[in-house]
Write a protein that holds these residues in place. Structure first.
Motif, PDB file in Angstrom:
ATOM      1  N   THR A   1       0.839  -1.196   0.000  1.00  0.00           N
ATOM      2  CA  THR A   1       0.000   0.000   0.000  1.00  0.00           C
ATOM      3  C   THR A   1       0.879   1.253   0.000  1.00  0.00           C
ATOM      4  O   THR A   1       0.606   2.224  -0.712  1.00  0.00           O
ATOM      5  CB  THR A   1      -0.947   0.012   1.211  1.00  0.00           C
ATOM      6  OG1 THR A   1      -1.587  -1.259   1.283  1.00  0.00           O
ATOM      7  CG2 THR A   1      -1.983   1.107   1.102  1.00  0.00           C
ATOM      8  N   LEU A   2       1.945   1.207   0.788  1.00  0.00           N
ATOM      9  CA  LEU A   2       2.856   2.348   0.842  1.00  0.00           C
ATOM     10  C   LEU A   2       3.477   2.614  -0.537  1.00  0.00           C
ATOM     11  O   LEU A   2       3.552   3.758  -0.987  1.00  0.00           O
ATOM     12  CB  LEU A   2       3.956   2.114   1.881  1.00  0.00           C
ATOM     13  CG  LEU A   2       4.960   3.268   2.032  1.00  0.00           C
ATOM     14  CD1 LEU A   2       4.281   4.514   2.593  1.00  0.00           C
ATOM     15  CD2 LEU A   2       6.142   2.863   2.913  1.00  0.00           C
ATOM     16  N   GLY A   3       3.929   1.550  -1.185  1.00  0.00           N
ATOM     17  CA  GLY A   3       4.549   1.712  -2.510  1.00  0.00           C
ATOM     18  C   GLY A   3       3.577   2.316  -3.513  1.00  0.00           C
ATOM     19  O   GLY A   3       3.923   3.258  -4.236  1.00  0.00           O
ATOM     20  N   MET A   4       2.359   1.780  -3.539  1.00  0.00           N
ATOM     21  CA  MET A   4       1.356   2.298  -4.481  1.00  0.00           C
ATOM     22  C   MET A   4       0.964   3.732  -4.115  1.00  0.00           C
ATOM     23  O   MET A   4       0.820   4.591  -4.985  1.00  0.00           O
ATOM     24  CB  MET A   4       0.121   1.399  -4.484  1.00  0.00           C
ATOM     25  CG  MET A   4       0.402  -0.012  -5.016  1.00  0.00           C
ATOM     26  SD  MET A   4      -1.094  -1.001  -5.248  1.00  0.00           S
ATOM     27  CE  MET A   4      -1.599  -1.300  -3.549  1.00  0.00           C
ATOM     28  N   GLY A   5       0.831   3.970  -2.806  1.00  0.00           N
ATOM     29  CA  GLY A   5       0.472   5.316  -2.344  1.00  0.00           C
ATOM     30  C   GLY A   5       1.563   6.327  -2.685  1.00  0.00           C
ATOM     31  O   GLY A   5       1.263   7.458  -3.071  1.00  0.00           O
ATOM     32  N   ALA A   6       2.816   5.908  -2.565  1.00  0.00           N
ATOM     33  CA  ALA A   6       3.923   6.817  -2.882  1.00  0.00           C
ATOM     34  C   ALA A   6       3.874   7.196  -4.358  1.00  0.00           C
ATOM     35  O   ALA A   6       4.103   8.356  -4.724  1.00  0.00           O
ATOM     36  CB  ALA A   6       5.256   6.158  -2.545  1.00  0.00           C
ATOM     37  N   SER A   7       3.550   6.238  -5.199  1.00  0.00           N
ATOM     38  CA  SER A   7       3.442   6.516  -6.624  1.00  0.00           C
ATOM     39  C   SER A   7       2.307   7.508  -6.890  1.00  0.00           C
ATOM     40  O   SER A   7       2.452   8.433  -7.701  1.00  0.00           O
ATOM     41  CB  SER A   7       3.215   5.206  -7.383  1.00  0.00           C
ATOM     42  OG  SER A   7       3.035   5.455  -8.737  1.00  0.00           O
ATOM     43  N   ALA A   8       1.192   7.327  -6.188  1.00  0.00           N
ATOM     44  CA  ALA A   8       0.069   8.263  -6.338  1.00  0.00           C
ATOM     45  C   ALA A   8       0.472   9.656  -5.869  1.00  0.00           C
ATOM     46  O   ALA A   8       0.151  10.666  -6.506  1.00  0.00           O
ATOM     47  CB  ALA A   8      -1.142   7.764  -5.552  1.00  0.00           C
ATOM     48  N   PHE A   9       1.198   9.717  -4.777  1.00  0.00           N
ATOM     49  CA  PHE A   9       1.642  11.002  -4.245  1.00  0.00           C
ATOM     50  C   PHE A   9       2.578  11.704  -5.239  1.00  0.00           C
ATOM     51  O   PHE A   9       2.473  12.906  -5.483  1.00  0.00           O
ATOM     52  CB  PHE A   9       2.351  10.811  -2.907  1.00  0.00           C
ATOM     53  CG  PHE A   9       2.888  12.094  -2.331  1.00  0.00           C
ATOM     54  CD1 PHE A   9       2.021  13.067  -1.838  1.00  0.00           C
ATOM     55  CD2 PHE A   9       4.252  12.344  -2.306  1.00  0.00           C
ATOM     56  CE1 PHE A   9       2.517  14.265  -1.329  1.00  0.00           C
ATOM     57  CE2 PHE A   9       4.756  13.546  -1.801  1.00  0.00           C
ATOM     58  CZ  PHE A   9       3.882  14.508  -1.312  1.00  0.00           C
ATOM     59  N   PHE A  10       3.472  10.926  -5.802  1.00  0.00           N
ATOM     60  CA  PHE A  10       4.387  11.438  -6.815  1.00  0.00           C
ATOM     61  C   PHE A  10       3.593  12.057  -7.979  1.00  0.00           C
ATOM     62  O   PHE A  10       3.891  13.158  -8.441  1.00  0.00           O
ATOM     63  CB  PHE A  10       5.266  10.286  -7.302  1.00  0.00           C
ATOM     64  CG  PHE A  10       6.244  10.653  -8.376  1.00  0.00           C
ATOM     65  CD1 PHE A  10       7.476  11.185  -8.058  1.00  0.00           C
ATOM     66  CD2 PHE A  10       5.930  10.429  -9.713  1.00  0.00           C
ATOM     67  CE1 PHE A  10       8.382  11.515  -9.053  1.00  0.00           C
ATOM     68  CE2 PHE A  10       6.823  10.755 -10.713  1.00  0.00           C
ATOM     69  CZ  PHE A  10       8.052  11.307 -10.383  1.00  0.00           C
ATOM     70  N   GLY A  11       2.563  11.336  -8.420  1.00  0.00           N
ATOM     71  CA  GLY A  11       1.719  11.841  -9.500  1.00  0.00           C
ATOM     72  C   GLY A  11       0.987  13.118  -9.104  1.00  0.00           C
ATOM     73  O   GLY A  11       0.890  14.056  -9.885  1.00  0.00           O
TER      74      GLY A  11
END
Lengths: 182, 229
Positions: free
Chosen positions: B192-202
């Motif tokens: 979840t953290l990895g996917m969330g970090a990608s969303a945050f980056f976007g």
């Protein structure tokens, strides 16, 4: 000039299916409306307005595939116009100072004749019953909301909408047939 | 000059498919996913017990969890790629897999012995997992950014977050083919953290990355110019 949302959407859907006649009519209408839209927001700098009208028409064209056939056409097209305007402000390092969400006026047909047109509208308005005249002045010229106008005149909001709609229709036919408006 | 523009544009009219937006996003994401899968195979490799793991509940849970994020965010991207439409209604569905996996993780943690809980969350790869997911998210994210720039998003932060999450989901799905961690708490925390970090980056870079690609407009302008002269 009084093309409604459903007219425009029908034209857009036909255009997406390849109907060039519908497309021409749609772009013609949008060209006029976009002039008004940008004219209101850019302190009447004609070259700037022309540029943005062209930019937006081209964007409408190249990005027409993003129109969802169940969507409102006006919402779609003005979102593109607003996007282009914000882009323009960003590039020219200015901040927009006018609200970006008011609806296009139905009145002015040609922004180069803005002042005369306003004068002609005053004349045209006089052909309407006084109560309707006052409502149209409140809402379309002074940009009050329907609710505000309704309160000021002690009418229901629905009655205001109906009266304004009928008035505009009459006004439109007056301008098209009679008055010396271009 | 703008007088002729209507004539030029309407002469250039070709029918447009209902699936225009979906197809473009699909092409962008698909290209990225192929690249990302190749990266995973070359640098990390499939988990050695992949044939054995295939039928196992936890393997399937990891794949389903990440796939759900990718698909839901992809569907939301199809909305937010259009002017004046928002992907919020669709993106809200990610709470379903999120809550399900969090619930399973809670149950697993509750059943574990006090000493077993920390290892259950940390596994053996907690420190690398989110980073690798983020790395594998880059190609699909880049593909989606390419797709978006040719469409017409007007909410650039929202669009950025949505394609970030879609790329993150795809990256995590691919990473899960390598990763041998087998607990729901690990999945709930680090994936979840990895996917969330990608969303945050976007979300962070959306306004810059998702500026409309002007080359399509440029082409049309050239044609206008030629029609003028």
């Amino acid at each position: 000039m009084q093309a409604s949302e459903s007219d425009l959407r029908a034209l857009m859907i036909a255009s997406l299916d390849g109907d060039a006649v519908a497309y021409r009519a749609l772009l013609d209408t949008m060209q006029t409306r976009l002039r008004i839209f940008f004219g209101k927001r850019l302190s009447r700098d004609t070259a700037e307005v022309d540029d943005l009208v062209q930019e937006t028409l081209i964007a409408i064209h190249t990005r027409r595939g993003t129109f969802d056939r169940s969507q409102m056409f006006t919402a779609w097209s003005y979102a593109i116009a607003r996007h282009k305007l914000v882009d323009h402000f960003r590039r020219s390092g200015r901040k927009p100072t006018v609200p970006l969400d008011d609806a296009p006026s139905l009145f002015v047909e040609d922004e180069s004749a803005g002042v005369e047109a306003r004068y002609d509208i005053e004349k045209a308005l006089e052909s309407l019953p006084p109560a309707t005249q006052a409502l149209i002045r409140d809402i379309k010229l002074r940009e009050l909301s329907n609710a505000e106008a309704a309160q000021a005149r002690g009418m229901s909001e629905t009655a205001v909408k109906v009266a304004v709609h009928r008035g505009l229709k009459k006004l439109g036919s007056y301008l098209r047939s009679g008055g010396d408006v271009k | 000059m703008t007088g002729d523009i209507v004539a030029v544009l309407s002469a250039d009219l070709a029918p447009v498919s209902h699936w225009y937006v979906a197809r473009r996003l699909f092409i962008g994401a698909g290209t990225g996913i192929i690249l990302s899968a190749t990266l995973m195979l070359v640098f990390f490799g499939l988990r050695p017990d992949i044939h054995h793991a295939m039928g196992a509940g936890m393997f399937m849970t990891k794949q389903a969890y990440t796939l759900a994020f990718a698909i839901i965010a992809g569907l939301a991207a199809e909305r937010v790629a259009r002017p004046a439409t928002s992907g919020r209604g669709r993106i809200a569905w990610v709470f379903v897999p999120l809550l399900l996996v969090t619930a399973v993780a809670t149950v697993q943690l509750a059943r574990a012995t006090p000493h077993g809980r920390i290892p259950m969350v940390m596994g053996e790869s907690a420190s690398v997992c989110p980073w690798r997911i983020l790395l594998l998210a880059i190609p699909p994210l880049a593909g989606l950014v390419w797709a978006m720039r040719g469409l017409a998003p007007t909410r650039l932060r929202e669009a950025g977050a949505v394609v970030g999450l879609a790329g993150g989901g795809a990256g995590a799905f691919i990473y899960a083919l390598h990763c041998t961690e087998n607990t729901a708490p690990f999945l709930a925390a680090w994936y979840t953290l990895g996917m969330g970090a990608s969303a945050f980056f976007g979300w962070l870079f959306g306004p810059v990355l998702l500026r409309w690609d002007g080359s399509y407009e440029q082409e049309t302008k050239q044609r206008l110019f030629m029609a003028d002269s």
